[in-house]
Design a protein around this motif. Structure first.
Motif, PDB file in Angstrom:
ATOM      1  N   ILE A   1       0.595  -1.573  -0.105  1.00 47.46           N
ATOM      2  CA  ILE A   1      -0.562   0.192   0.170  1.00 47.46           C
ATOM      3  C   ILE A   1       0.538   1.167   0.006  1.00 47.46           C
ATOM      4  N   PHE A   2       1.542   1.872   0.901  1.00 46.03           N
ATOM      5  CA  PHE A   2       3.163   2.656   1.357  1.00 46.03           C
ATOM      6  C   PHE A   2       4.004   2.544   0.145  1.00 46.03           C
ATOM      7  N   MET A   3       4.492   1.749  -0.688  1.00 46.16           N
ATOM      8  CA  MET A   3       5.436   1.546  -1.190  1.00 46.16           C
ATOM      9  C   MET A   3       5.522   2.588  -2.293  1.00 46.16           C
ATOM     10  N   ARG A   4       4.756   3.608  -3.464  1.00 47.63           N
ATOM     11  CA  ARG A   4       4.854   4.013  -4.303  1.00 47.63           C
ATOM     12  C   ARG A   4       5.457   5.205  -3.358  1.00 47.63           C
ATOM     13  N   GLU A   5       3.758   5.761  -2.021  1.00 45.25           N
ATOM     14  CA  GLU A   5       4.204   7.240  -1.290  1.00 45.25           C
ATOM     15  C   GLU A   5       5.945   7.039  -0.830  1.00 45.25           C
ATOM     16  N   TYR A   6       6.379   5.647  -0.418  1.00 40.20           N
ATOM     17  CA  TYR A   6       7.562   5.424   0.307  1.00 40.20           C
ATOM     18  C   TYR A   6       8.365   5.749  -0.806  1.00 40.20           C
ATOM     19  N   ALA A   7       9.216   5.338  -1.970  1.00 41.32           N
ATOM     20  CA  ALA A   7       9.865   5.882  -2.662  1.00 41.32           C
ATOM     21  C   ALA A   7      10.060   7.575  -3.471  1.00 41.32           C
ATOM     22  N   ALA A   8       8.694   7.885  -3.102  1.00 39.96           N
ATOM     23  CA  ALA A   8       8.648   9.118  -3.504  1.00 39.96           C
ATOM     24  C   ALA A   8       8.733   9.622  -2.490  1.00 39.96           C
ATOM     25  N   VAL A   9       8.507  10.015  -1.210  1.00 38.96           N
ATOM     26  CA  VAL A   9       9.164  10.713   0.001  1.00 38.96           C
ATOM     27  C   VAL A   9      10.778  10.129   0.252  1.00 38.96           C
ATOM     28  N   LYS A  10      10.909   9.585  -0.134  1.00 39.02           N
ATOM     29  CA  LYS A  10      12.728   9.269  -0.488  1.00 39.02           C
ATOM     30  C   LYS A  10      13.376   9.886  -1.568  1.00 39.02           C
ATOM     31  N   ALA A  11      13.024  10.389  -2.791  1.00 41.56           N
ATOM     32  CA  ALA A  11      13.283  11.688  -3.633  1.00 41.56           C
ATOM     33  C   ALA A  11      13.365  12.503  -3.334  1.00 41.56           C
ATOM     34  N   ILE A  12      12.036  12.899  -2.436  1.00 40.48           N
ATOM     35  CA  ILE A  12      11.866  14.611  -1.764  1.00 40.48           C
ATOM     36  C   ILE A  12      12.874  15.020  -0.993  1.00 40.48           C
ATOM     37  N   ARG A  13      13.571  13.515   0.402  1.00 45.80           N
ATOM     38  CA  ARG A  13      14.492  13.842   0.836  1.00 45.80           C
ATOM     39  C   ARG A  13      15.636  13.536   0.167  1.00 45.80           C
ATOM     40  N   ALA A  14      16.539  12.602  -0.782  1.00 45.49           N
ATOM     41  CA  ALA A  14      17.699  13.392  -1.231  1.00 45.49           C
ATOM     42  C   ALA A  14      17.801  14.020  -2.108  1.00 45.49           C
ATOM     43  N   TRP A  15      16.605  14.974  -2.942  1.00 48.96           N
ATOM     44  CA  TRP A  15      16.440  16.309  -3.797  1.00 48.96           C
ATOM     45  C   TRP A  15      16.940  17.933  -2.940  1.00 48.96           C
ATOM     46  N   THR A  16      15.918  17.205  -1.871  1.00 46.52           N
ATOM     47  CA  THR A  16      16.162  18.814  -0.332  1.00 46.52           C
ATOM     48  C   THR A  16      17.830  18.032   0.398  1.00 46.52           C
ATOM     49  N   TYR A  17      18.168  17.307   0.428  1.00 40.85           N
ATOM     50  CA  TYR A  17      19.239  17.284   1.314  1.00 40.85           C
ATOM     51  C   TYR A  17      20.389  18.369   0.367  1.00 40.85           C
ATOM     52  N   LEU A  18      20.129  17.630  -1.119  1.00 41.30           N
ATOM     53  CA  LEU A  18      21.273  18.020  -2.122  1.00 41.30           C
ATOM     54  C   LEU A  18      20.961  19.232  -2.801  1.00 41.30           C
ATOM     55  N   GLN A  19      19.790  19.705  -2.531  1.00 40.08           N
ATOM     56  CA  GLN A  19      19.530  21.523  -2.071  1.00 40.08           C
ATOM     57  C   GLN A  19      19.979  22.227  -1.293  1.00 40.08           C
ATOM     58  N   LEU A  20      20.045  21.500  -0.201  1.00 40.17           N
ATOM     59  CA  LEU A  20      21.021  21.905   1.382  1.00 40.17           C
ATOM     60  C   LEU A  20      22.233  21.666   0.913  1.00 40.17           C
ATOM     61  N   VAL A  21      23.111  20.668   1.074  1.00 46.60           N
ATOM     62  CA  VAL A  21      24.353  20.449   0.915  1.00 46.60           C
ATOM     63  C   VAL A  21      24.899  21.682  -0.473  1.00 46.60           C
ATOM     64  N   ILE A  22      24.997  21.794  -1.462  1.00 47.15           N
ATOM     65  CA  ILE A  22      25.297  22.383  -2.160  1.00 47.15           C
ATOM     66  C   ILE A  22      24.803  23.725  -2.223  1.00 47.15           C
ATOM     67  N   ASN A  23      24.707  24.295  -0.941  1.00 49.34           N
ATOM     68  CA  ASN A  23      23.889  25.802  -0.900  1.00 49.34           C
ATOM     69  C   ASN A  23      25.241  26.408   0.691  1.00 49.34           C
ATOM     70  N   TYR A  24      25.230  24.797   1.147  1.00 46.40           N
ATOM     71  CA  TYR A  24      26.001  25.429   2.520  1.00 46.40           C
ATOM     72  C   TYR A  24      26.848  24.474   2.917  1.00 46.40           C
ATOM     73  N   GLY A  25      27.734  23.433   1.773  1.00 51.57           N
ATOM     74  CA  GLY A  25      28.848  22.929   1.255  1.00 51.57           C
ATOM     75  C   GLY A  25      28.950  21.888   2.374  1.00 51.57           C
ATOM     76  N   SER A  26      28.633  22.020   3.770  1.00 55.47           N
ATOM     77  CA  SER A  26      28.979  20.638   4.653  1.00 55.47           C
ATOM     78  C   SER A  26      27.442  21.114   5.751  1.00 55.47           C
ATOM     79  N   VAL A  27      26.855  19.873   6.293  1.00 54.21           N
ATOM     80  CA  VAL A  27      25.750  20.148   7.071  1.00 54.21           C
ATOM     81  C   VAL A  27      25.286  19.103   7.921  1.00 54.21           C
TER      82      VAL A  27
END
Length: 611
Positions: free
Chosen positions: A130-156
């Motif tokens: 039931i939840f795997m599509r959402e689970y995968a989608a949320v993991k992708a959002i988290r990865a993208w957000t962390y990438l935006q964070l670290v390329i702006n701050y360099g170390s997080v």
């Protein structure tokens, strides 16, 4: 429907420790969860995902602005805010409205909560999870957000578990740099990519917008992670994997044995034009703005924003880039002299009516019509009359933001980043093909494989490139026959593939100014480093022509700088050229940080994040 409760973390004072308490305060509704803290039905899933999308809205404008205002393609007008001006001058203090790391951590903490509490073992009556599509989608959002964070701050500070208590918020967490963040999320997403790389939650239309645009495709995110990892670490294998991930998205976007080609949208002069006044401004910009989902849609991912300012997460992009009632017809951001230089430096190749001769547009044409024509399609010179005084003012607007939503990924971006990855992996001819002709199997054989026979030990190279297949039966190249009446529109076949440079600079396959250098005295293997450097420059230029003001430019420069022999010098030279190549000293005096020092590329906040 379970009642949703908003969790508020405890109040804590700002400090210089690397604890996440700095990013979680009483004012922020960071975590949305159900009464029993367990997500066990589809209602929980949908509302939790909606809460994450809501948190993304807070960083939507910032994603674009931090990626453009610090680059070389923008200048600010006299009405720009002090916060925006400080971003442009690399003078970003802790109180700057664009320096709020807590907004990224709000998204991350929501994602962490969902990932930790979704019951991924739960199945429906069809034995599907039931939840795997959402689970995968949320993991992708988290990865993208962390990438935006670290390329702006360099170390997080790096946190992958939900922070729900004051004690958890005050812990000291490890710092991760760009390479470490990329490594973690590559490992995190790879197990999900095969099964859920193209299988998203089906929520239909939400507030008149197709929800399929709200997801961050796992394979594109993986492509970005590998691309940044290779740039930060120098790992050549990462570039190969990056290219393969972008290709995987392209090959699977519309299902097996279907296509997702570049398309043939372009701005062009009419064939045979002699007066240089028959400009055809067709679908290039409209396709970028178009928000209707289809197999041919240019748009891939957006962050949906509120439709009116009173709703709280209203995007200011329209007010910053163009004229509106809200900004009193005074935009804050305009194009830079450097953007004009880059566009006008291109040689527009016009094919004659016989399909055999070419001519090149003259310099000095008005309205940015010399060189590449993409700029003239969205850069508009307007004469406005003041309703009260009758005074007339001239305003330049950048009309890429006529929508309330913020666009993140689109088709050409995937193709150009695949070209960047291929070039860095050691295949400059394959990368150049994306710019010049477009990818079809016959073009790959003619323009890539025919040269590779001259490469020592090329068996592994053939094996790698054989993974990229663009069958001619489905990927149809835009040839010169489509430009002439004698060609009969290529005998009724509709072309769908074109070199990206042709989107604004005429018919690139016949452009004598757009060729790879020829060196008959050296083998292909010996020439490869020089070809890579040459194609790298073309790719960075193409990114400016195609994606200006879409939030990519500063990050593109950063990646290319990381890979250069002198990163600081590369970064400084590119950014300092924003007022034109001849005025670098003026910009150097305006910018408050020495960009030859890598630590100054990134933002900092109260000692809790950044170098």
């Amino acid at each position: 429907m379970k009642k949703l409760i908003i969790f508020f973390s405890s109040v804590c004072l700002l400090s210089t420790l690397s604890s996440c308490s700095d990013f979680f305060d009483q004012e922020s509704d960071h975590v949305i969860y159900t009464e029993n803290r367990k997500l066990t039905n589809p209602t929980d899933s949908m509302y939790s995902l909606t809460g994450i999308w809501n948190k993304l809205q807070a960083i939507a404008d910032r994603t674009i602005l931090l990626g453009e205002v610090r680059g070389d393609l923008c200048t600010l007008t006299s009405v720009a805010s002090s916060d925006l001006r400080d971003v442009s001058e690399f003078n970003i203090g802790p109180d700057n409205m664009y320096n709020r790391p807590r907004d990224y951590y709000a998204v991350i903490n929501n994602c962490n909560y969902f990932i930790a509490h979704a019951d991924t073992a739960l199945k429906d009556n069809r034995n599907e999870y039931i939840f795997m599509r959402e689970y995968a989608a949320v993991k992708a959002i988290r990865a993208w957000t962390y990438l935006q964070l670290v390329i702006n701050y360099g170390s997080v500070p790096f946190v992958t578990e939900p922070i729900l208590t004051k004690e958890e918020a005050e812990k000291t967490y490890p710092r991760y740099d760009i390479a470490q963040v990329a490594e973690y999320f590559i490992s995190d997403l790879l197990p999900l990519a095969e099964r859920y790389g193209r299988d998203y939650p089906k929520y239909g239309t939400i507030r008149f917008t197709d929800s399929r645009f709200f997801y961050f495709p796992i394979n594109i995110v993986l492509g970005d992670l590998y691309l940044w990892h290779g740039s930060a670490s120098g790992n050549k294998e990462s570039f190969k994997q990056s290219a393969l991930r972008y290709y995987k998205y392209i090959s699977e976007r519309n299902g097996d044995n279907e296509t997702y080609p570049t398309g043939t949208d372009r701005n062009y002069w009419m064939t045979g034009s002699s007066s240089w006044d028959q400009l055809q401004d067709v679908t290039w910009v409209s396709n970028f703005l178009y928000e209707s989902y289809s197999t041919e849609a240019e748009l891939i991912t957006m962050i949906p924003c509120d439709s009116i300012p009173a709703e709280g997460n209203y995007s200011q992009m329209r007010n910053l880039f163009t004229v509106t009632d809200y900004n009193n017809n005074k935009p804050s951001i305009s194009l830079s002299p450097r953007m004009e230089e880059i566009s006008e430096a291109q040689e527009y190749c016009l094919v004659g009516e016989n399909g055999m001769t070419v001519s090149y547009s003259p310099k000095g044409l008005p309205y940015h019509r010399s060189g590449d024509l993409r700029l003239t399609s969205y850069c508009t010179e307007r004469r406005l009359t003041d309703k009260m005084t009758g005074d007339i003012t001239e305003v330049t607007t950048l009309d890429k933001y006529l929508t309330r939503n913020v666009h993140i990924y689109r088709r050409q971006m995937v193709y150009l980043r695949m070209a960047e990855a291929l070039n860095q992996a050691g295949y400059p001819r394959m990368a150049f093909l994306i710019l010049s002709r477009g990818l079809t199997n016959s073009a790959i054989v003619e323009d890539v494989y025919s040269y590779m026979y001259d490469m020592d030990g090329s068996e592994s190279d053939f094996a790698f490139l054989d993974q990229f297949s663009f069958p001619d039966s489905r990927y149809i190249e835009f040839t010169v026959d489509y430009l002439t009446s004698s060609g009969g529109g290529a005998f009724g076949r509709n072309a769908n593939t074109m070199g990206m440079h042709s989107r604004g600079s005429g018919f690139t396959p016949m452009n004598e100014f757009y060729r790879l250098p020829v060196d008959t005295l050296r083998s292909e293997r010996e020439q490869t480093p020089d070809l890579q450097a040459f194609v790298d420059d073309l790719i960075l230029t193409e990114g400016a022509l195609e994606f200006a003001y879409e939030g990519t430019r500063y990050y593109d420069i950063m990646r290319f700088a990381m890979r250069s022999a002198n990163p600081g010098q590369f970064m400084a030279e590119k950014v300092y050229a924003r007022r034109g190549a001849a005025n670098a000293d003026v910009v150097r005096s305006e910018i408050k940080s020495d960009l030859t020092q890598k630590e100054n590329w990134y933002m900092k906040w109260n000692g809790a994040i950044g170098f």
